[in-house]
Write a protein that holds these residues in place. Structure first.
Motif, mmCIF file in Angstrom:
data_model
loop_
_atom_site.group_PDB
_atom_site.id
_atom_site.type_symbol
_atom_site.label_atom_id
_atom_site.label_comp_id
_atom_site.label_asym_id
_atom_site.label_seq_id
_atom_site.Cartn_x
_atom_site.Cartn_y
_atom_site.Cartn_z
ATOM 1 N N ALA A 116 2.297 -1.348 2.526
ATOM 2 C CA ALA A 116 1.361 -0.772 1.558
ATOM 3 C C ALA A 116 0.466 0.262 2.240
ATOM 4 O O ALA A 116 -0.128 -0.030 3.288
ATOM 5 N N PRO A 117 0.342 1.444 1.654
ATOM 6 C CA PRO A 117 -0.525 2.467 2.242
ATOM 7 C C PRO A 117 -2.010 2.220 1.965
ATOM 8 O O PRO A 117 -2.870 2.900 2.522
ATOM 9 N N GLY A 118 -2.295 1.240 1.121
ATOM 10 C CA GLY A 118 -3.682 0.900 0.795
ATOM 11 C C GLY A 118 -3.725 -0.486 0.188
ATOM 12 O O GLY A 118 -2.684 -1.114 -0.043
ATOM 13 N N ASP A 119 -4.923 -0.994 -0.050
ATOM 14 C CA ASP A 119 -5.071 -2.296 -0.692
ATOM 15 C C ASP A 119 -4.545 -2.218 -2.131
ATOM 16 O O ASP A 119 -4.567 -1.153 -2.764
ATOM 17 N N HIS A 150 -3.036 -6.230 0.934
ATOM 18 C CA HIS A 150 -3.884 -5.305 1.684
ATOM 19 C C HIS A 150 -3.056 -4.212 2.344
ATOM 20 O O HIS A 150 -1.841 -4.349 2.521
ATOM 21 N N GLN A 151 -3.739 -3.156 2.700
ATOM 22 C CA GLN A 151 -3.091 -2.081 3.438
ATOM 23 C C GLN A 151 -2.350 -2.672 4.626
ATOM 24 O O GLN A 151 -2.881 -3.548 5.329
ATOM 25 N N GLY A 179 4.659 -8.499 -5.394
ATOM 26 C CA GLY A 179 3.700 -8.178 -6.439
ATOM 27 C C GLY A 179 2.653 -9.241 -6.691
ATOM 28 O O GLY A 179 1.786 -9.056 -7.522
ATOM 29 N N GLY A 180 2.755 -10.385 -6.000
ATOM 30 C CA GLY A 180 1.786 -11.450 -6.212
ATOM 31 C C GLY A 180 2.296 -12.485 -7.194
ATOM 32 O O GLY A 180 3.422 -12.416 -7.676
#
Length: 159
Positions: A38-41, A46-47, A67-68
């Motif tokens: 991930a490039p960010g949170d 989190h990133q 995706g959670g």
């Protein structure tokens, strides 16, 4: 390698990479081709966390998305694996169920991430497509099984 036009996207809570590596280790013509962080949170991570994993299952392109817990796997989607004999049927069934998975009915099982699999011997598919009494007998035999027993299906086909 260019991105395929059509890719199956599977939603995982947080274990897409572990699932993809299990599939790559279990099935021929399967591999993990890329892991993206991930490039960010984002809402479920989190990133720097693994966000997506590109992989193939029997040559079929897939994308695992961490995706959670918002969405769960259901039997509405399944991989159907055609097997040639009891040995191959047992190998895949036992790999899935024996690695934290769960048995179900009629050749269905779930892996430990909740993804459904149909481990389907070709003799069963052939019997069902033959139609008539042969299909009825094979279908009735299948309805009594969890993992498919090839010898019992073949016996039902013969009557």
């Amino acid at each position: 390698m260019p991105t395929p036009k059509n890719t199956i996207c599977l939603w995982y809570d947080k274990d897409a990479e572990a699932a993809a590596r299990f599939y790559a280790d279990t099935f021929p013509d399967s591999e993990v081709t890329a892991v993206h962080h991930a490039p960010g949170d984002y809402p479920s991570g989190h990133q720097g966390d693994v966000l997506t994993v590109e992989f193939t299952v029997f040559g079929l392109p897939c994308l695992g998305l961490n995706g959670g817990p918002h969405f769960q796997q259901t039997e509405a989607f399944s991989f159907q694996i055609a097997t040639d004999d009891q040995e191959e049927t047992d190998r895949y069934w036992n790999a899935i169920v024996g690695n934290g998975g769960q048995e179900s009915a009629c050749g269905w099982c779930k892996d430990k991430w909740g993804v459904s699999w149909q481990i389907t011997p070709r003799t069963l598919t052939e019997a069902l497509t033959a139609g008539g009494a042969e299909a009825q007998r094979a279908f009735a035999a299948m309805m009594e099984m969890q993992k498919i027993d090839v010898a019992q299906i073949d016996a039902a086909r013969r009557g």
